[in-house]
Design a protein around this motif. Sequence first.
Motif, PDB file in Angstrom:
ATOM      1  N   GLY A  96       0.866  -1.317  -0.119  1.00 29.37           N
ATOM      2  CA  GLY A  96       0.059   0.046  -0.021  1.00 29.37           C
ATOM      3  C   GLY A  96       1.022   1.176  -0.107  1.00 29.37           C
ATOM      4  N   SER A  97       2.301   1.076  -0.006  1.00 33.92           N
ATOM      5  CA  SER A  97       3.124   2.263   0.037  1.00 33.92           C
ATOM      6  C   SER A  97       3.504   2.407  -1.301  1.00 33.92           C
ATOM      7  N   SER A 106       2.784  -5.223 -14.204  1.00 27.70           N
ATOM      8  CA  SER A 106       1.816  -4.993 -13.346  1.00 27.70           C
ATOM      9  C   SER A 106       1.297  -3.463 -13.867  1.00 27.70           C
ATOM     10  N   LEU A 107       0.017  -3.350 -13.237  1.00 25.16           N
ATOM     11  CA  LEU A 107      -0.428  -1.892 -13.523  1.00 25.16           C
ATOM     12  C   LEU A 107       0.595  -0.714 -12.832  1.00 25.16           C
ATOM     13  N   ARG A 108       1.178  -1.031 -11.726  1.00 24.95           N
ATOM     14  CA  ARG A 108       2.273  -0.185 -10.934  1.00 24.95           C
ATOM     15  C   ARG A 108       3.667  -0.491 -11.458  1.00 24.95           C
ATOM     16  N   GLY A 109       3.915  -1.477 -12.028  1.00 26.82           N
ATOM     17  CA  GLY A 109       5.441  -1.858 -12.223  1.00 26.82           C
ATOM     18  C   GLY A 109       5.883  -1.153 -13.753  1.00 26.82           C
ATOM     19  N   GLU A 110       7.117  -1.821 -14.003  1.00 27.58           N
ATOM     20  CA  GLU A 110       7.804  -1.540 -15.392  1.00 27.58           C
ATOM     21  C   GLU A 110       6.515  -1.503 -16.425  1.00 27.58           C
ATOM     22  N   PRO A 111       6.409  -0.547 -17.572  1.00 26.39           N
ATOM     23  CA  PRO A 111       5.552  -0.986 -18.537  1.00 26.39           C
ATOM     24  C   PRO A 111       6.098  -2.139 -19.223  1.00 26.39           C
ATOM     25  N   LYS A 112       5.087  -3.022 -19.666  1.00 26.89           N
ATOM     26  CA  LYS A 112       5.717  -4.242 -20.466  1.00 26.89           C
ATOM     27  C   LYS A 112       5.400  -4.100 -21.908  1.00 26.89           C
ATOM     28  N   GLU A 113       6.481  -4.526 -22.562  1.00 25.43           N
ATOM     29  CA  GLU A 113       6.353  -4.027 -23.975  1.00 25.43           C
ATOM     30  C   GLU A 113       5.111  -4.699 -24.639  1.00 25.43           C
TER      31      GLU A 113
END
Length: 123
Positions: A96-97, A106-113
Amino acid sequence: MKFIKRLFIWWDGQTVGTQFYTWRKGIKVGEDEQGNRFYRDKADGRRWVVYNGDAEASRVTPAWHGWLHRTFDKPPTEESLPRQPWEKAHQENLTGSPMAYAPRGSLRGEPKEIEEYTAWIPK
């Protein structure tokens, strides 16, 4: 306003009831690196923690957690918990932080190609 807030809000430090109980029956046993204070009851030996800031249980280190749950009789201020060379330093729960783990894609992680997608068509 701060007094009224302390009457009802337990997640931001201690309430007035906890403060009164601590003042009346508590013996301060120690304090950890984060400023959390640990107490025990004079008569029956109950143990509790007064958090410095948000009441988040994962902020309690393993040594103090063991003392609170009676795994160890002596608090870490009297007898330190032996550490193994492979053990990492204690880290609170970051869910949650902004520092929470986010796997790739994931939606918060690095963008996936985005790969080219071709739908399957049955023959």
